[in-house]
Design a protein around this motif. Structure first.
Motif, PDB file in Angstrom:
ATOM      1  N   PRO A  47       0.756  -1.037   0.078  1.00 36.94           N
ATOM      2  CA  PRO A  47      -0.008   0.010   0.087  1.00 36.94           C
ATOM      3  C   PRO A  47       0.865   1.240   0.046  1.00 36.94           C
ATOM      4  CG  PRO A  47       0.230  -1.152   2.248  1.00 36.94           C
ATOM      5  CD  PRO A  47       0.807  -1.903   1.197  1.00 36.94           C
ATOM      6  N   ALA A  48       0.385   2.236  -0.516  1.00 33.26           N
ATOM      7  CA  ALA A  48       0.960   3.575  -0.593  1.00 33.26           C
ATOM      8  C   ALA A  48      -0.126   4.687  -0.761  1.00 33.26           C
ATOM      9  CB  ALA A  48       1.814   3.764  -1.738  1.00 33.26           C
ATOM     10  N   GLY A  49      -0.093   5.769   0.379  1.00 41.06           N
ATOM     11  CA  GLY A  49      -1.185   6.446   0.349  1.00 41.06           C
ATOM     12  C   GLY A  49      -0.821   7.798  -0.468  1.00 41.06           C
ATOM     13  N   SER A  89      -6.335  10.841   0.643  1.00 41.32           N
ATOM     14  CA  SER A  89      -7.763  10.434   0.278  1.00 41.32           C
ATOM     15  C   SER A  89      -7.831   9.193  -0.429  1.00 41.32           C
ATOM     16  CB  SER A  89      -8.426  11.702  -0.693  1.00 41.32           C
ATOM     17  OG  SER A  89      -7.675  11.732  -2.106  1.00 41.32           O
ATOM     18  N   ARG A  90      -6.529   8.899  -0.810  1.00 37.57           N
ATOM     19  CA  ARG A  90      -6.744   7.294  -1.835  1.00 37.57           C
ATOM     20  C   ARG A  90      -5.467   6.496  -1.349  1.00 37.57           C
ATOM     21  NH1 ARG A  90      -5.983  10.017  -7.682  1.00 37.57           N
ATOM     22  NH2 ARG A  90      -4.796  11.421  -6.228  1.00 37.57           N
ATOM     23  N   LEU A  91      -5.631   5.311  -1.483  1.00 37.42           N
ATOM     24  CA  LEU A  91      -4.693   4.273  -1.361  1.00 37.42           C
ATOM     25  C   LEU A  91      -4.277   3.346  -2.635  1.00 37.42           C
ATOM     26  CD1 LEU A  91      -3.097   3.157   1.084  1.00 37.42           C
ATOM     27  CD2 LEU A  91      -4.784   1.643   1.492  1.00 37.42           C
ATOM     28  N   TRP A 147      -3.530  -0.858  -8.269  1.00 38.65           N
ATOM     29  CA  TRP A 147      -5.153  -0.276  -8.184  1.00 38.65           C
ATOM     30  C   TRP A 147      -5.127   0.839  -7.161  1.00 38.65           C
ATOM     31  CZ3 TRP A 147     -10.044  -3.181  -9.540  1.00 38.65           C
ATOM     32  CH2 TRP A 147      -9.669  -4.203 -10.535  1.00 38.65           C
ATOM     33  N   VAL A 148      -6.296   1.570  -7.280  1.00 37.72           N
ATOM     34  CA  VAL A 148      -6.532   2.669  -6.364  1.00 37.72           C
ATOM     35  C   VAL A 148      -7.822   3.058  -5.706  1.00 37.72           C
ATOM     36  CG1 VAL A 148      -6.372   5.311  -6.099  1.00 37.72           C
ATOM     37  CG2 VAL A 148      -4.889   4.044  -7.500  1.00 37.72           C
ATOM     38  N   ARG A 149      -8.071   3.123  -4.250  1.00 40.58           N
ATOM     39  CA  ARG A 149      -9.174   2.926  -3.761  1.00 40.58           C
ATOM     40  C   ARG A 149      -9.331   4.260  -2.854  1.00 40.58           C
ATOM     41  NH1 ARG A 149     -12.355  -1.843  -0.683  1.00 40.58           N
ATOM     42  NH2 ARG A 149     -14.326  -1.036  -0.602  1.00 40.58           N
ATOM     43  N   GLY A 150     -10.535   5.043  -2.896  1.00 41.30           N
ATOM     44  CA  GLY A 150     -10.716   5.892  -1.914  1.00 41.30           C
ATOM     45  C   GLY A 150     -10.413   5.474  -0.256  1.00 41.30           C
ATOM     46  N   ILE A 151     -10.172   6.433   0.686  1.00 36.03           N
ATOM     47  CA  ILE A 151     -10.010   6.076   2.076  1.00 36.03           C
ATOM     48  C   ILE A 151     -10.408   7.219   2.649  1.00 36.03           C
ATOM     49  CG2 ILE A 151      -7.401   6.390   1.907  1.00 36.03           C
ATOM     50  CD1 ILE A 151      -7.175   4.505   3.980  1.00 36.03           C
TER      51      ILE A 151
END
Length: 215
Positions: free
Chosen positions: A182-184, A189-191, A204-208
């Motif tokens: 993982p990398a923020g 706002s995204r991981l 892949w990128v997902r909001g956090i």
């Protein structure tokens, strides 16, 4: 690892028979060596003010080493087998920061943290996340509120997030395929992470939000 001002990228590279840390302008150009120890240096991470660089180094046993980029002074944080450090701010006090790392001092790799003041350890390390299996590759959010990492449990690899102030870790991904590294994003706002879903490894990128999936 980016420098806080965005001017440089720090990275590890194996050259001339040694693993050393280098930096290169984010505009391109020739890399410059910034740190070459007796062992292999990996996983650089910089403090938010850009004055302290932390890295893992290994000879026969891994250890964590802090380096002051202005004076060149180095010191070991102790703890044989500690590795994969990442620096994060301490929310509400800009003079402090914390280094998060993996330690097998309990016979398996769990996530621990050490508070730093002026590049010096304050108090003793404490565990942050304890789950069945092992943790790997921690990444701190820009505001220092949470740590993302992936858990290794048998053949499974999935992402988890835990608050830096404590509490139960929260599972971030539920796919049956391996999801790691993982990398923020800089705004938190995204991981971004690696996933083997779909039969090939892709990013892949997902909001956090508040350490939980957002969308």
């Amino acid at each position: 690892a980016w420098s806080p001002d965005g001017r440089y990228v720090y990275f590890s590279s194996f050259r001339d028979g040694r693993g050393m840390l280098w930096r290169v302008s984010s505009r391109g150009g020739e890399p410059v060596r910034v740190w070459g120890g007796s062992g292999s240096l990996r996983r650089p991470s910089l403090s938010r003010d850009g004055r302290v660089l932390v890295s893992s180094t290994s000879t026969d046993d891994a250890e964590l080493v802090l380096r002051d980029l202005e004076t060149g002074r180095e010191r070991s944080l102790g703890g044989e087998g500690d590795q994969q450090p990442t620096l994060g701010p301490t929310h509400g006090n800009p003079s402090l920061c914390s280094v998060f790392f993996l330690s097998n001092r309990w016979g398996r790799f769990d996530l621990w943290t050490q508070l730093l003041s002026g590049g010096e350890p304050v108090g003793t390390p404490r565990p942050v996340a304890e789950l069945e299996g092992m943790e790997s590759n921690p990444a701190c959010s820009p505001d220092g509120r949470w740590i993302a990492y992936y858990r290794i449990l048998g053949a499974r690899r999935d992402l988890w997030v835990v608050s830096t102030s404590g509490g139960a870790p929260q599972r971030f991904t539920t796919n049956t395929e391996a999801e790691t590294l993982p990398a923020g994003s800089p705004d938190g706002s995204r991981l971004a992470y690696q996933s083997a879903r779909g039969g090939s490894i892709q990013v892949w990128v997902r909001g956090i939000r508040d350490g939980r999936p957002d969308g």
